[in-house]
Design an enzyme around this catalytic site. Structure first.
Site, short mmCIF file in Angstrom:
data_model
loop_
_atom_site.label_atom_id
_atom_site.label_comp_id
_atom_site.label_asym_id
_atom_site.label_seq_id
_atom_site.Cartn_x
_atom_site.Cartn_y
_atom_site.Cartn_z
N SER A 154 0.94 -0.99 -0.43
CA SER A 154 0.08 0.43 0.19
C SER A 154 0.90 1.08 -0.23
O SER A 154 1.87 1.39 0.06
CB SER A 154 -1.08 0.10 1.10
N TYR A 167 -1.96 -0.40 10.27
CA TYR A 167 -1.74 -0.32 9.07
C TYR A 167 -1.06 -0.56 8.51
O TYR A 167 0.10 -1.63 7.31
CB TYR A 167 -3.65 -0.45 7.67
#
Length: 257
Positions: A154, A167
């Site tokens: 990501s 995350y």
């Protein structure tokens, strides 16, 4: 002296190759499975559990020989069992896509909401789960002789902005781990990360489609990234970047600029 392989590798032909997609039940994993099958690979769709939706995905894949395997990435024993099943059926794996992941939307300034259990869960799935999967499939990837691992990361790994602090940390760890594994698994196996910005899926609980659209509006290419955009990029990494390993490819519409 170590053997040096000749260059001029050309495009990676997926016809007759075996591809395993961990997280095949998700939007990016499912789109990637469809692209791999269309390119001629035999696809093993890794999923937490096989249900009607997974069976339909497998049945609808172009080509033949595809199947689903229980592959919950937070269960090392189950991962090892899945690798054993794939080895018994195919003997080698040429492509491993790690598309499984988890998160929860938590404001970064709400440190109390991101408790230890949730932090551990995100790291267990997004980092240790990928490591355990690669470790289990390593012998099969080496047997492939010219194989590739793609880790779905990501843009949050670079920006520190995302659904939660845990995350972001997990994806940064994933990218660094990919560099280490690329060094260890060479020359038989490439390891490459693909890092999208916000993707138009329901992956992040609590994140609205409007938020995804707003982010796309502020990016230079002003394009909403969907799951198939990421899958196409994964295919490019597999088939075209023959001399790339240990790197991360951004799929973010220029959001990082």
């Amino acid at each position: 002296m170590d053997t040096v392989r000749q260059g001029g590798l050309g495009t990676y032909d997926l016809a007759g190759k075996v591809a395993v997609v961990a997280g095949g039940s998700g939007a990016i994993g499912g789109a990637t499975a469809r692209r791999l099958a269309a390119a001629g690979a035999t696809v093993v769709v890794g999923c937490r559990k096989e249900d009607d939706r997974i069976r339909k995905l497998v049945a609808d894949l172009p080509g033949h020989g595809h199947w689903a395997a229980p592959l919950p990435v937070d269960d090392t024993e189950a991962i090892d069992h899945a690798a054993s099943l794939v080895g018994q059926r195919h003997g080698a794996v040429h492509v491993l896509v790690n598309a499984a992941g988890t998160t929860r939307r938590i404001d970064h300034d709400d440190l109390d909401a991101l408790d230890d259990d949730l932090f551990d869960e995100i790291l267990r799935v997004n980092v240790r789960g990928v490591y355990s999967t690669i470790r289990a499939f390593r012998p099969l990837l080496v047997s492939g002789g010219d194989s590739v691992v793609v880790n779905v990361s990501s843009l949050s790994s670079e920006t520190g902005k995302g659904s939660s602090i845990a995350y972001c940390a997990s994806k940064a760890a994933l990218d660094t781990m990919g560099k280490s594994l690329a060094r260890v698994l060479a020359p038989e196996v490439r390891v490459i990360g693909v890092s999208p910005a916000a993707v138009d899926t329901g992956f992040v609980p609590g994140r609205s489609r409007e938020a995804v659209l707003a982010q796309a509006t502020r990016s230079p290419l002003r394009t909403v990234v969907d799951a198939d955009d990421v899958a196409v990029s994964i295919m490019g990494v597999i088939t075209q970047l023959r001399l790339t390993t240990g790197s991360v490819v951004l799929v973010d519409g220029g959001w990082h600029l």
